[in-house]
Each structure stands twice: as structure tokens, then as C-alpha cells.
Design an enzyme around this catalytic site. Structure first.
Site, PDB file in Angstrom:
ATOM      1  N   CYS A 123      -0.804  11.028  51.886  1.00  0.00           N
ATOM      2  CA  CYS A 123      -1.410  10.945  53.213  1.00  0.00           C
ATOM      3  C   CYS A 123      -1.806   9.511  53.543  1.00  0.00           C
ATOM      4  O   CYS A 123      -1.599   9.039  54.659  1.00  0.00           O
ATOM      5  CB  CYS A 123      -2.627  11.867  53.286  1.00  0.00           C
ATOM      6  SG  CYS A 123      -3.433  11.904  54.913  1.00  0.00           S
ATOM      7  N   CYS A 220      -6.962  19.196  51.427  1.00  0.00           N
ATOM      8  CA  CYS A 220      -7.544  19.497  52.736  1.00  0.00           C
ATOM      9  C   CYS A 220      -6.803  20.605  53.470  1.00  0.00           C
ATOM     10  O   CYS A 220      -7.405  21.360  54.234  1.00  0.00           O
ATOM     11  CB  CYS A 220      -7.614  18.237  53.591  1.00  0.00           C
ATOM     12  SG  CYS A 220      -6.011  17.595  54.151  1.00  0.00           S
TER      13      CYS A 220
END
Length: 385
Positions: A123, A220
Site C-alpha cells: 500500500c 485494514c
């Protein structure tokens, strides 16, 4: 002999990269305390700061599940409230499709191939310092500010370098090790010199409602923490054998993707080992859908090969003594490394346990991040057959 330059003796203030002066700064605000304080510090330093929350889920939940995740509607609202208190403009940018392609799909594909990926590292590379930075620069911003715990220091010749944070318990330089020189030139990490408890105290003094908000953790986009269930939904069931190091069948699994190298619990083996000692996952073979288990000592790794190396700083790396970090919260390990035919070969001074293909190896010279690579193969310290 090493090609690493010496440690720098001059530090850039974390809020004044790119030669100093007033900058147009895009502050990535997750809705947590760290990114809120980072944005506040950048604004207080006199920069023109705009807050942005990244909408990374195409169907976000309304509320977080415990302390997991950072992509809910609640997080977006917390980020907006923090921006209001700081007094900066705030926007929400939809990067859900890019996040799905570059992070979630990559995560699933890596597990399907028998590897163990780090989605936070991906990410940072693909979203926060590629997609976000590209868009920020196109809009005229000078830097992207985040709440990561890492430092940017000035080394020889004025080159910006990535270094460990002052607080070792919160240091996030490992997951930032994929950043290249150009990305570092536009990065701002205002929290790298501050312990976490001081950041929370500062948030409270600033009147930020997120001062006591729990940290996000784990993955997440898997809000309930059930990684195996998440993968099973996408990959389906694929029964296969669990075998000992000599090939003896010990049990059956519903999908090799549900295991990671070094795993001890949840092996679903019907009977104990002959020596009575616990067994661990040693190997995951997607070719024959087989999971091999064995004793803890068989997990020891003496060396590894890394592919797709990326370098921080302008000094080309060829070979030398260094330390390496092999997991997000792992201890530094003394090593020697060499770049051979575009691949990174690393020999560890002492064996490290439970290192899996797909993870990242990050090289350090003292506190400075030299670069990183994706682990492709490992060399066991003892024979498992």
C-alpha cells in the site's frame, strides 16, 4: 568491505523537506491520531496544508471492528473533524479501484502462489507514494505528509535518506523500505523524532478528538481479522495433504493458502510427533497443494534471495556488510548482501526463524534504509529431509 556511505551528521527538520521554505503539502489523514498530529505539525510549521482521506473500500463499513482497519466511514468522519480543528481544507479521494488492483488482488494472488505478502508495504509503495503522490504532484503539491514513524535525514551531498524512527517500538521504516529516491524527495514524516505517548498527549493538547482512538492493526481490508475466511471466499476450498518432512501424511487441509511459514496453531494434525515436540509449517507448495510441517529448528534460515530490489538514496548498492529486517516488527539481523544479476543475495550472520517467500527483506546501514527486495527463496540452516 562496504559500499554504504557513512551515517549523516546533518538532519532535515521533518516538516521542511525539499530544501525548506513554505510548501504546498497534501496530508494523508487516515482518521487516526498519528496522521492528525502529522498534519497539524505541518500546518504549524507554516506550510500550506490540505488534508485528504483515501477511500480505499468500495463498500466501507459504518464503524470499525475493534481496533482493526482504517477505511470506514467513521474514520473518514474522524479525519474531517481533525482537519476542521487544525483549520485546513479537507477532501475525500476515491482510490478504491486502484487499492483493489494493487493491494487486495496482489494479496490474494500471493497467497494462492504459496507466498506470504505484506499488504501494508504494498500500500505504501503503490497507493500512498505512487497513486497519491502522482496525483498530488499533478495538482501542484510539493510533498505528501503521513503519520508514519520514520525520519528523513540529509546525508552526504545533500541526498535525502530514510532512517529509523527515534521510538523503536513504533518504527515503520520497514514498511517504507520500498520507497525510491524520487518518492523520498516528496515525502514528509513529522512524527519520526517523537515517542508515541507524546504524540497522543500532543493530540489532546491540540483538541483533537482522536487523541485516545485505538491504533489500527492487522490488515485494514479484513475488518474481522479472519484472513483464512477472506481468502476462502475468493479462492474457494482446495483440499490437500499435510505431510511430515519425510512425506508421511498427517492430515488434510481445505486450502494451502490458509497457512503461513512458521505457523504452529490450527494445523489440524490428528496425532503428535514421535518426539512429542510441536510442529510448524515449513513449506507451502501450490503445485501439489501440499503443506509440510516439522520441528522448530527446521525453520531456521541462513540465507535468502530477494527479487525486484528497490533502493533508497542515490548511492548504487553492489555488496557489503549490513543489517537486515525480515518482518515488520522483527529485530535487526547482521548480514552480508550482494547484488548478483539483478537479484539480492543475503547471508545471515545468525539463522533467522520462520522467514517466508513473499515477505520483504529491508537492508540497513545503521539506522539508514538502504533498500528492499521481495524474498523469493530461502536457504535453510538445517536439512528438513
Amino acid at each position: 568491505m562496504t559500499d554504504f556511505p557513512g551515517a549523516p551528521d546533518v538532519s532535515d527538520p521533518a516538516t521542511a523537506p525539499l530544501g525548506g521554505g513554505r510548501l504546498r503539502v497534501l496530508a494523508a489523514m487516515s482518521g487516526g491520531v498519528d496522521s492528525a498530529v502529522a498534519a497539524a505539525r505541518a500546518a504549524e510549521a507554516g506550510h500550506e496544508v490540505t488534508g485528504v482521506h483515501l477511500a480505499l473500500s468500495s463498500n466501507p463499513q459504518s464503524f470499525r471492528t475493534g481496533a482493526r482497519g482504517c477505511c470506514t466511514l467513521e474514520d473518514s468522519r474522524d479525519a474531517r473533524r481533525a482537519a476542521d480543528v487544525i483549520g485546513i481544507p479537507f477532501y475525500v479521494w476515491d482510490l478504491a479501484e486502484r487499492f483493489r488492483e494493487d493491494v487486495i488482488d496482489d494479496f490474494v494472488a500471493e497467497y494462492a502462489a504459496g507466498r506470504t505478502p505484506n499488504p501494508c508495504l504494498r500500500c505504501n509503495e503503490k497507493i500512498k507514494f505512487a497513486a497519491l503522490l502522482d496525483k498530488a504532484v499533478a495538482l501542484g503539491f510539493d510533498a505528501v505528509c503521513t503519520g508514519h514513524y520514520a525520519r528523513i535525514l540529509t546525508g552526504p551531498g545533500g541526498v535525502r535518506e530514510l532512517h529509523r524512527a527515534v521510538d523503536p517500538a513504533k518504527d515503520q521504516s520497514y514498511v517504507l523500505g520500498v520507497l525510491d529516491t524520487e518518492q523520498l524527495d516528496h515525502a514528509m514524516f513529522p512524527l519520526g523524532d517523537t515517542p508515541k505517548e507524546q504524540v497522543r498527549a500532543e493530540a489532546e493538547r491540540r483538541g483533537l478528538a482522536v487523541a485516545k482512538k485505538p491504533d489500527s492493526h492487522d490488515i485494514c481490508f479484513i475488518a474481522d481479522g479472519d484472513t483464512q475466511g477472506f481468502l476462502e471466499q475468493r479462492l474457494g476450498t482446495a483440499p490437500g495433504e499435510i505431510v511430515d518432512v519425510d512425506g508421511t501424511r498427517l492430515g488434510e487441509h481445505s486450502g494451502a493458502y490458509g497457512f503461513t511459514i512458521g505457523q504452529r496453531k490450527g494445523l489440524r494434525i490428528g496425532h503428535p510427533a514421535a518426539d512429542g515436540k510441536p510442529r510448524y509449517v515449513l513449506d507451502i507448495s501450490p503445485v501439489d497443494n501440499r503443506v509440510t510441517v516439522g520441528p522448530a529448528e527446521a525453520l531456521d534460515v541462513a540465507g535468502l534471495t530477494g527479487i525486484r530490489p528497490r533502493w533508497c538514496g542515490s548511492t548504487p548498492f553492489t555488496a557489503g556488510a549490513c543489517t537486515v529486517q525480515l518482518r515488520a516488527h522483527g529485530e535487526p539481523v547482521a548480514a552480508t548482501a550482494a547484488l548478483v544479476d539483478g537479484e539480492l543475495r543475503v547471508e545471515l550472520a545468525e539463522p533467522a526463524r520462520g522467514i517466508a517467500p513473499g515477505q520483504a527483506v529491508v537492508l540497513y546501514d545503521g539506522t539508514r534504509v538502504v533498500g528492499s527486495a521481495t524474498i523469493a527463496t530461502t536457504e535453510r540452516a538445517v536439512l528438513t529431509h
